[in-house]
Scaffold this active site. Structure first.
Site, short mmCIF file in Angstrom:
data_model
loop_
_atom_site.label_atom_id
_atom_site.label_comp_id
_atom_site.label_asym_id
_atom_site.label_seq_id
_atom_site.Cartn_x
_atom_site.Cartn_y
_atom_site.Cartn_z
N CYS A 120 0.85 -1.20 0.00
CA CYS A 120 0.00 0.00 0.00
C CYS A 120 0.88 1.24 0.00
O CYS A 120 1.63 1.48 0.96
CB CYS A 120 -0.93 -0.02 1.21
SG CYS A 120 -1.91 1.48 1.42
N CYS A 123 -0.04 3.68 2.85
CA CYS A 123 0.45 3.21 4.15
C CYS A 123 1.94 3.54 4.31
O CYS A 123 2.38 3.96 5.39
CB CYS A 123 0.22 1.72 4.30
SG CYS A 123 -1.50 1.19 4.12
#
Length: 284
Positions: A120, A123
């Site tokens: 991600c 993230c």
């Protein structure tokens, strides 16, 4: 000096040349040699005098040494991005039981559960700021849940968007849950400022909700066992017991608790209005 008869191998980039001398005795540890070779070695004459020790060379040992060196070099790996900048109050969750125990053992502390994925991008960009906030708030416990390693657990907890955060504290249980990125980090800061104040909750820590615990226990991919709470049957039994005691007391002592009079019903607004109109008509 005793002259010895021995064959000596001298390495050359092209081949091995053999030299010999007459000998009468040979020392296995060192060979006494005095020679002057007419052959050229790297374009120069060779003259070796004094004791010469020939080291033993084993191809297998060299290969094993090279393999050991490669293994020792390959053991040390660079830390992954979610392992960089971790603070003492940050911990990676290893499973469902670890998550439940961490929330219950936190007491009145604010616990932030961070759901992330190695692939991600949001993230990864948000991780350094989360580490900075964790350093600025040492009393807050941060739990990291790797979505790729715990997909089944995240599915049972209804986590489908990343990065995703949940705030828990004491007997209140879950306070809020939301998803934010690096651009909307203000949402995370506001929640941290709102729920990060010190407070004392009455009762033990609640942790996950009852339906979430049941979902984790029903998931066959997880080794998590949970026994539902049986508070409602106990309350019902207590109510039945009190009712039975009251009925027995009233039968044995009928005058002990005299019945209270029932309250009179209040007149409706429409009825009172009609009564007033009727009284006016009669007066007329």
């Amino acid at each position: 000096m005793v002259k010895s008869m021995a064959k000596v191998l001298i390495p050359s980039p092209l081949n091995y040349r053999t030299f010999s001398k007459k000998s009468r005795c040979i020392n296995p540890n060192s060979i006494g040699i005095s020679l002057s070779a007419s052959n050229n070695f790297f374009g120069r004459n060779i003259s070796v005098r004094g004791p010469l020790s020939i080291p033993k060379f084993n191809i297998r040992n060299s290969r094993s040494a090279a393999t050991t060196a490669q293994m020792s070099i390959g053991i040390r790996k660079a830390p992954k991005w979610w392992e960089k900048g971790l603070q003492p109050n940050m911990k990676e969750v290893t499973g469902a039981q670890d998550l439940v125990d961490s929330l219950l053992n936190a007491g009145d502390k604010l616990v932030v559960v961070d759901f992330f994925s190695p692939g991600c991008g949001g993230c990864k960009a948000l991780h350094p700021k989360i580490c900075q906030l964790a350093e600025m708030n040492p009393d807050v416990q941060f739990l990291q849940v790797n979505y790729e390693e715990h997909k089944s657990m995240c599915y049972s907890l209804n986590v489908h968007v990343l990065p995703f955060f949940r705030f828990y504290r004491g007997a209140e249980g879950r306070l809020c849950s939301f998803s934010c990125t690096n651009a909307t980090i203000k949402k995370f800061k506001d929640a941290l400022a709102k729920y990060g104040a010190d407070c004392c909750s009455l009762g033990p820590a609640k942790g996950l909700e009852e339906k979430e615990l049941l979902a984790l226990a029903a998931n066959k991919d997880l080794s998590f066992a949970y026994t539902p709470k049986q508070e409602e049957p106990v309350l019902v039994a207590l109510q039945e017991d009190m009712t039975n005691k009251t009925s027995r007391t009233s039968l044995s002592h009928p005058n002990a608790f005299p019945p209270l009079p029932l309250p009179r019903p209040l007149p409706l607004a429409s009825t009172s209005h009609k009564v007033k109109q009727g009284s006016k008509s009669e007066a007329c």
